[in-house]
Design a protein around this motif. Structure first.
Motif: not given
Length: 296
Positions: A270-276
């Motif tokens: 998802n959008h937020f997991e891209m940083v991880e």
């Protein structure tokens, strides 16, 4: 008898107002935002522990105009990666984005993680943010020797609204904004927005004072004649269709213009997991940017 035309409630493409608002509200697409934000802060604290606490440098006159600078252990001047956090232009902080700097510092690059004013504190004016970030780039480039990096090997990356800001910097006419030479060798843009027109029509206009000039000036996809390096775009398959479309359209537009671009699609992300995804061990996202600055 002629049939009366049916009124259309569509605002952008095949989206009505409710659908468009949802498309530009990533919180509508995940159920664990609070957990992710806490996880990001914990992970960034751990990253700072491994890298060492950063030096904090001022690049402008206001207290928020600073950047966290992480130097690699290797003393020979090498590449620099400039990192710009997301947060809908209104949230986020450099200290919570150390996780994005770590894969680059670990590989031997320096990293500068920028802080800047929130759009709320800027009176809804995105120009204020962009002016600050252009000032930051000028300061960093002109102080390359003092900071200890190679000014000919600078990359920039950003996530979400930070990817929009990074893309705006990548498509800035730097001769007009204080630098004689285009400063970037590569850019990594995670889940960004590159055409502000649909964003303007969404509920984000409640806190951003969009104008015709702002949309025209700060939509990177409209200024690709100023892009002089390779752009790597990425998105997750679990993001909203508009964010997925924005990345695909930017990738296509750059290549149509004869520029260098590539698109990386991260499955089940998802959008937020891209940083991880960026920070993960052997991350293809981080590795691609490292390849482009000579640390492959």
């Amino acid at each position: 008898m002629a049939t009366a035309p049916v009124a259309s409630n569509l605002i952008w493409g095949d989206l009505d107002q409710e659908s468009l608002d949802r498309a530009y509200d990533q919180s509508a697409w995940v159920s664990n935002i609070a957990a992710w934000r806490e996880r990001l802060q914990v992970a960034s604290a751990a990253s700072r522990g491994r890298m060492g606490e950063p030096e904090t440098h001022a690049y402008g006159p206001t207290p928020i105009e600073t950047f966290d600078f992480y130097a690699p252990k290797k003393k020979t001047p090498g590449p620099l990666v400039i990192c710009i956090h997301g947060g809908a232009w209104r949230n986020g902080a450099a200290t919570h984005f150390a996780i994005a700097a770590e894969p680059f510092v670990k590989a031997g690059a320096a990293a500068a993680v920028l802080d800047f004013v929130s759009v709320d504190n800027a009176g809804g004016n995105l120009y204020v943010i962009i002016d600050q970030l252009r000032r930051a780039i000028n300061h960093i480039v002109t102080n390359a020797a003092k900071l200890g990096f190679d000014p000919e090997r600078i990359a920039i990356m950003g996530h979400s609204s930070g990817a929009h800001l990074a893309a705006t910097l990548l498509t800035t006419n730097w001769k007009v904004h204080g630098l004689a030479i285009y400063p970037f060798q590569a850019g990594l843009l995670l889940s960004g927005m590159y055409d502000l027109e649909p964003v303007r029509r969404s509920k984000r206009s409640a806190y951003v004072s969009f104008t015709d000039n702002m949309v025209a000036d700060l939509s990177p996809i409209r200024h690709l004649d100023q892009l002089f390096c390779q752009a790597v775009l990425a998105n997750g398959t679990l993001e909203s269709p508009e964010f997925i479309r924005q990345s695909a359209d930017m990738d296509k537009a750059v290549r149509t213009k004869g520029g260098k671009a590539e698109l990386i699609v991260c499955e089940a992300t998802n959008h937020f997991e891209m940083v991880e995804r960026l920070a993960a061990k052997k991350s293809p996202l981080a590795q691609r940017l490292l390849d482009l600055v000579g640390l492959g």
